[in-house]
Design a protein around this motif. Structure first.
Motif, mmCIF file in Angstrom:
data_model
loop_
_atom_site.group_PDB
_atom_site.id
_atom_site.type_symbol
_atom_site.label_atom_id
_atom_site.label_comp_id
_atom_site.label_asym_id
_atom_site.label_seq_id
_atom_site.Cartn_x
_atom_site.Cartn_y
_atom_site.Cartn_z
ATOM 1 N N ASP A 30 29.132 -52.037 -25.669
ATOM 2 C CA ASP A 30 28.459 -51.627 -24.431
ATOM 3 C C ASP A 30 29.448 -51.060 -23.413
ATOM 4 O OD1 ASP A 30 25.866 -52.163 -25.259
ATOM 5 O OD2 ASP A 30 25.866 -54.205 -24.447
ATOM 6 N N ALA A 31 30.591 -51.711 -23.239
ATOM 7 C CA ALA A 31 31.602 -51.203 -22.297
ATOM 8 C C ALA A 31 32.159 -49.868 -22.780
ATOM 9 C CB ALA A 31 32.717 -52.226 -22.122
ATOM 10 N N ALA A 34 29.477 -47.176 -22.216
ATOM 11 C CA ALA A 34 29.356 -46.855 -20.788
ATOM 12 C C ALA A 34 30.492 -45.934 -20.355
ATOM 13 C CB ALA A 34 29.355 -48.136 -19.957
ATOM 14 N N TYR A 35 31.699 -46.229 -20.816
ATOM 15 C CA TYR A 35 32.830 -45.354 -20.506
ATOM 16 C C TYR A 35 32.583 -43.953 -21.070
ATOM 17 C CZ TYR A 35 37.184 -42.918 -21.278
ATOM 18 O OH TYR A 35 38.138 -41.942 -21.345
ATOM 19 N N ALA A 37 29.924 -42.423 -21.734
ATOM 20 C CA ALA A 37 28.819 -41.733 -21.080
ATOM 21 C C ALA A 37 29.227 -41.163 -19.719
ATOM 22 C CB ALA A 37 27.636 -42.679 -20.894
ATOM 23 N N SER A 38 30.374 -41.593 -19.207
ATOM 24 C CA SER A 38 30.802 -41.197 -17.868
ATOM 25 C C SER A 38 31.652 -39.925 -17.898
ATOM 26 C CB SER A 38 31.612 -42.332 -17.226
ATOM 27 O OG SER A 38 32.917 -42.398 -17.789
ATOM 28 N N ASP A 49 26.327 -39.516 -25.489
ATOM 29 C CA ASP A 49 25.272 -40.534 -25.456
ATOM 30 C C ASP A 49 25.630 -41.718 -26.354
ATOM 31 O OD1 ASP A 49 24.660 -39.851 -28.138
ATOM 32 O OD2 ASP A 49 22.970 -38.591 -27.570
ATOM 33 N N ARG A 50 24.819 -42.770 -26.304
ATOM 34 C CA ARG A 50 25.108 -44.000 -27.071
ATOM 35 C C ARG A 50 25.151 -43.742 -28.577
ATOM 36 N NH1 ARG A 50 25.034 -49.161 -24.892
ATOM 37 N NH2 ARG A 50 24.274 -50.065 -26.838
ATOM 38 N N TRP A 104 38.802 -48.094 -20.050
ATOM 39 C CA TRP A 104 37.396 -47.976 -19.704
ATOM 40 C C TRP A 104 37.186 -48.371 -18.241
ATOM 41 C CZ3 TRP A 104 36.013 -51.652 -24.278
ATOM 42 C CH2 TRP A 104 36.392 -51.051 -25.483
ATOM 43 N N GLN A 105 38.039 -49.278 -17.780
ATOM 44 C CA GLN A 105 37.980 -49.769 -16.405
ATOM 45 C C GLN A 105 39.303 -50.445 -16.078
ATOM 46 O OE1 GLN A 105 34.924 -52.786 -16.214
ATOM 47 N NE2 GLN A 105 35.324 -53.397 -18.308
#
Length: 185
Positions: A30-31, A34-35, A37-38, A49-50, A104-105
């Motif tokens: 999921d993380a 999300a990365y 997709a940004s 996309d996923r 990713w963050q």
């Protein structure tokens, strides 16, 4: 023992003062998605996309199977949160093996430097690499700055068939890399 537990047992686990570098897990997806997709993922194949992110995540896991090494997931020791990936990487179409990183963050805290240094030291010591590159797409100034912090020098340029113009950043040789894992003891 499940197949995913068997896989995780085969991938080395590295530790630094703040981080754990470990095998990718399904719970990291999921993380990762999300990365990807940004807009932040524009230098690493995204945004996507996923569905495409799932395929890319399979590439991360499959690299360990096909090459016997791959990128580790960077985990924050204090929180258990997955922050990105780093490690030895050599997919089809790359000019030579590299030390890769993607956060990713958690940018701006020295995490990528700490993780990439540990991964590079592991590649030199455990895999016997004597040199490595990092392939950095033109315009990715954050990765270029990290490469400089790691002692890399932009050696040349290449146009990757899928990703476009990129710099080949040469890491210090294994026997001259400076602080290694002992810096994290």
């Amino acid at each position: 023992m499940s197949l995913s537990q068997s896989f995780e047992a085969l991938v080395p686990r590295l530790e630094t003062p703040r981080l754990v570098l470990r095998a990718p897990r399904a719970t990291d997806f999921d993380a990762y998605a999300a990365y990807l997709a940004s807009e932040r993922a524009r230098f690493t194949g995204g945004p996507m996309d996923r569905n495409l992110a799932w395929r890319a995540f399979g590439h991360v896991v499959g690299h360990w199977v096909l090459r016997g090494y791959g990128v580790f997931v960077i985990e924050d020791k204090a929180t258990g949160e997955a922050l990105g990936t780093t490690g030895p990487f050599f997919p089809e179409g790359w000019p030579e093996p590299e030390i890769a990183w993607t956060l990713w963050q958690g940018e701006g805290r020295g995490i990528a430097t700490e993780a990439a240094l540990a991964a590079r030291t592991w590649a030199y010591e455990a895999l016997g690499w004597t040199s490595a590159i990092s392939l950095i797409l033109d315009g990715n100034t954050r990765s270029e700055a990290l490469a400089i912090r790691l002692g890399c020098i932009r050696e040349s340029s290449v146009t990757h068939a899928q990703f476009g113009p990129a710099g080949i950043w040469r890491h210090p040789a294994a026997d001259t890399q400076g602080a290694g894992m002992e810096a994290y003891a």
